[in-house]
Design a protein around this motif. Structure first.
Motif, PDB file in Angstrom:
ATOM      1  N   ILE A   9       0.861  -1.253   0.122  1.00 41.82           N
ATOM      2  CA  ILE A   9      -0.143  -0.169   0.169  1.00 41.82           C
ATOM      3  C   ILE A   9       0.862   1.166   0.055  1.00 41.82           C
ATOM      4  N   ARG A  10       1.795   1.275   0.839  1.00 44.34           N
ATOM      5  CA  ARG A  10       2.799   2.189   0.685  1.00 44.34           C
ATOM      6  C   ARG A  10       3.586   2.554  -0.211  1.00 44.34           C
ATOM      7  N   ARG A  11       3.921   1.603  -1.048  1.00 45.49           N
ATOM      8  CA  ARG A  11       4.550   2.070  -2.483  1.00 45.49           C
ATOM      9  C   ARG A  11       3.540   2.659  -3.420  1.00 45.49           C
ATOM     10  N   TRP A  12       2.403   2.007  -3.538  1.00 52.50           N
ATOM     11  CA  TRP A  12       1.352   2.667  -4.598  1.00 52.50           C
ATOM     12  C   TRP A  12       0.767   3.977  -3.911  1.00 52.50           C
ATOM     13  N   VAL A  13       0.678   4.191  -2.788  1.00 49.30           N
ATOM     14  CA  VAL A  13       0.492   5.533  -2.222  1.00 49.30           C
ATOM     15  C   VAL A  13       1.693   6.377  -2.689  1.00 49.30           C
ATOM     16  N   ASN A  14       2.744   6.098  -2.398  1.00 47.74           N
ATOM     17  CA  ASN A  14       3.914   6.820  -2.775  1.00 47.74           C
ATOM     18  C   ASN A  14       3.846   7.327  -4.284  1.00 47.74           C
ATOM     19  N   LEU A  15       3.500   6.419  -5.303  1.00 45.37           N
ATOM     20  CA  LEU A  15       3.448   6.598  -6.503  1.00 45.37           C
ATOM     21  C   LEU A  15       2.388   7.626  -6.901  1.00 45.37           C
ATOM     22  N   ASN A  16       1.172   7.492  -5.938  1.00 43.70           N
ATOM     23  CA  ASN A  16      -0.082   8.349  -6.443  1.00 43.70           C
ATOM     24  C   ASN A  16       0.276   9.632  -5.825  1.00 43.70           C
ATOM     25  N   LEU A  17       1.112   9.768  -4.766  1.00 46.53           N
ATOM     26  CA  LEU A  17       1.313  11.191  -4.218  1.00 46.53           C
ATOM     27  C   LEU A  17       2.229  11.947  -5.433  1.00 46.53           C
ATOM     28  N   GLY A  18       3.094  11.110  -5.971  1.00 46.98           N
ATOM     29  CA  GLY A  18       4.048  11.801  -6.917  1.00 46.98           C
ATOM     30  C   GLY A  18       3.161  12.200  -8.331  1.00 46.98           C
ATOM     31  N   LEU A  19       2.227  11.403  -8.371  1.00 46.39           N
ATOM     32  CA  LEU A  19       1.351  11.760  -9.680  1.00 46.39           C
ATOM     33  C   LEU A  19       0.397  13.153  -9.275  1.00 46.39           C
ATOM     34  N   GLY A  20       0.050  12.949  -8.119  1.00 46.95           N
ATOM     35  CA  GLY A  20      -0.657  13.986  -7.491  1.00 46.95           C
ATOM     36  C   GLY A  20      -0.033  15.443  -7.468  1.00 46.95           C
ATOM     37  N   CYS A  21       1.119  15.452  -7.099  1.00 45.15           N
ATOM     38  CA  CYS A  21       2.065  16.636  -7.172  1.00 45.15           C
ATOM     39  C   CYS A  21       2.313  17.003  -8.482  1.00 45.15           C
ATOM     40  N   LEU A  22       2.517  15.994  -9.541  1.00 43.59           N
ATOM     41  CA  LEU A  22       2.807  16.494 -11.036  1.00 43.59           C
ATOM     42  C   LEU A  22       1.386  17.107 -11.299  1.00 43.59           C
ATOM     43  N   VAL A  23       0.397  16.653 -11.043  1.00 40.73           N
ATOM     44  CA  VAL A  23      -0.959  17.341 -11.448  1.00 40.73           C
ATOM     45  C   VAL A  23      -1.095  18.711 -11.046  1.00 40.73           C
ATOM     46  N   PHE A  24      -0.769  18.949  -9.944  1.00 42.52           N
ATOM     47  CA  PHE A  24      -0.518  20.443  -9.254  1.00 42.52           C
ATOM     48  C   PHE A  24       0.360  21.198 -10.001  1.00 42.52           C
ATOM     49  N   VAL A  25       1.656  20.630 -10.377  1.00 50.86           N
ATOM     50  CA  VAL A  25       2.622  21.409 -11.072  1.00 50.86           C
ATOM     51  C   VAL A  25       2.092  21.658 -12.647  1.00 50.86           C
ATOM     52  N   ILE A  26       1.457  20.695 -13.185  1.00 56.59           N
ATOM     53  CA  ILE A  26       0.829  20.837 -14.593  1.00 56.59           C
ATOM     54  C   ILE A  26      -0.264  22.026 -14.326  1.00 56.59           C
ATOM     55  N   ALA A  27      -0.998  21.952 -13.341  1.00 56.64           N
ATOM     56  CA  ALA A  27      -2.294  22.868 -13.138  1.00 56.64           C
ATOM     57  C   ALA A  27      -1.692  24.530 -13.113  1.00 56.64           C
ATOM     58  N   VAL A  28      -0.505  24.497 -12.760  1.00 53.26           N
ATOM     59  CA  VAL A  28       0.133  25.733 -12.392  1.00 53.26           C
ATOM     60  C   VAL A  28       1.012  26.043 -13.560  1.00 53.26           C
ATOM     61  N   LEU A  29       1.828  25.420 -14.031  1.00 53.63           N
ATOM     62  CA  LEU A  29       2.781  25.704 -15.277  1.00 53.63           C
ATOM     63  C   LEU A  29       2.104  25.249 -16.608  1.00 53.63           C
ATOM     64  N   GLY A  30       1.131  24.371 -16.639  1.00 51.45           N
ATOM     65  CA  GLY A  30       0.813  24.114 -17.994  1.00 51.45           C
ATOM     66  C   GLY A  30       0.266  25.352 -18.668  1.00 51.45           C
ATOM     67  N   PRO A  31      -0.773  25.838 -18.000  1.00 50.51           N
ATOM     68  CA  PRO A  31      -1.093  27.091 -19.197  1.00 50.51           C
ATOM     69  C   PRO A  31      -0.169  28.157 -19.709  1.00 50.51           C
ATOM     70  N   ALA A  32       0.973  28.196 -18.835  1.00 49.47           N
ATOM     71  CA  ALA A  32       2.182  28.960 -19.236  1.00 49.47           C
ATOM     72  C   ALA A  32       2.960  28.434 -20.339  1.00 49.47           C
ATOM     73  N   LEU A  33       2.715  27.244 -20.648  1.00 55.37           N
ATOM     74  CA  LEU A  33       3.701  26.413 -21.544  1.00 55.37           C
ATOM     75  C   LEU A  33       2.789  26.350 -23.196  1.00 55.37           C
TER      76      LEU A  33
END
Length: 153
Positions: A129-153
């Motif tokens: 569970i910890r390994r999969w949650v870590n992956l999902n946490l990384g993906l969630g952080c990536l989504v936040f990055v895309i939300a902020v930086l994506g429109p500027a690209l």
């Protein structure tokens, strides 16, 4: 941006922040504290399973809010949105699929092992569970990055 879109965006961001922030809290604060304070593996495993059980119920609500608000905002745009919106949707759907695997495949293994007091098996399940949650946490952080930086690209 009209008031409906602003309200939908607010609810969407709150749900996303809850889900991703909750994963971060469990990974970086709750689990390490449990490892430090609860020396007996049975107590630690039971506490972490109870924490996850409560969190998973709330994540289901967050997912419903995320899907509903995200699709409504996309509909308000007529389905035509910046590539970053479509990428966030794809990653969000992947995160939901991973959550489903964690919640309905791995978590029952943990619960079963705890019921049987098979502590090594419970540890293996919790580690998965910890390994999969870590992956999902990384993906969630990536989504936040895309939300902020994506429109500027």
């Amino acid at each position: 941006m009209n008031i409906l879109h602003a309200l939908l965006l607010c609810l969407h961001l709150l749900a996303a922040a809850f889900w991703v922030g909750g994963m971060a809290a469990i990974v970086f604060a709750v689990r390490p504290a449990a490892m430090q304070v609860l020396e007996a593996p049975p107590l630690r495993l039971q506490m972490l399973a109870a924490t996850l059980g409560r969190f998973f119920k709330l994540v289901l609500i967050a997912i419903v809010v995320l899907l509903t608000t995200g699709l409504m905002m996309l509909a308000l745009l007529g389905g035509s949105a910046h590539w970053s919106v479509h990428l966030m949707l794809a990653l969000g759907l992947l995160m939901m699929a991973l959550f489903a695997h964690i919640r309905w495949a791995l978590f029952p293994q943990l619960q079963r092992a705890l019921t049987e007091q098979a502590w090594p098996n419970a540890g293996v399940a919790l580690n998965a569970i910890r390994r999969w949650v870590n992956l999902n946490l990384g993906l969630g952080c990536l989504v936040f990055v895309i939300a902020v930086l994506g429109p500027a690209l």
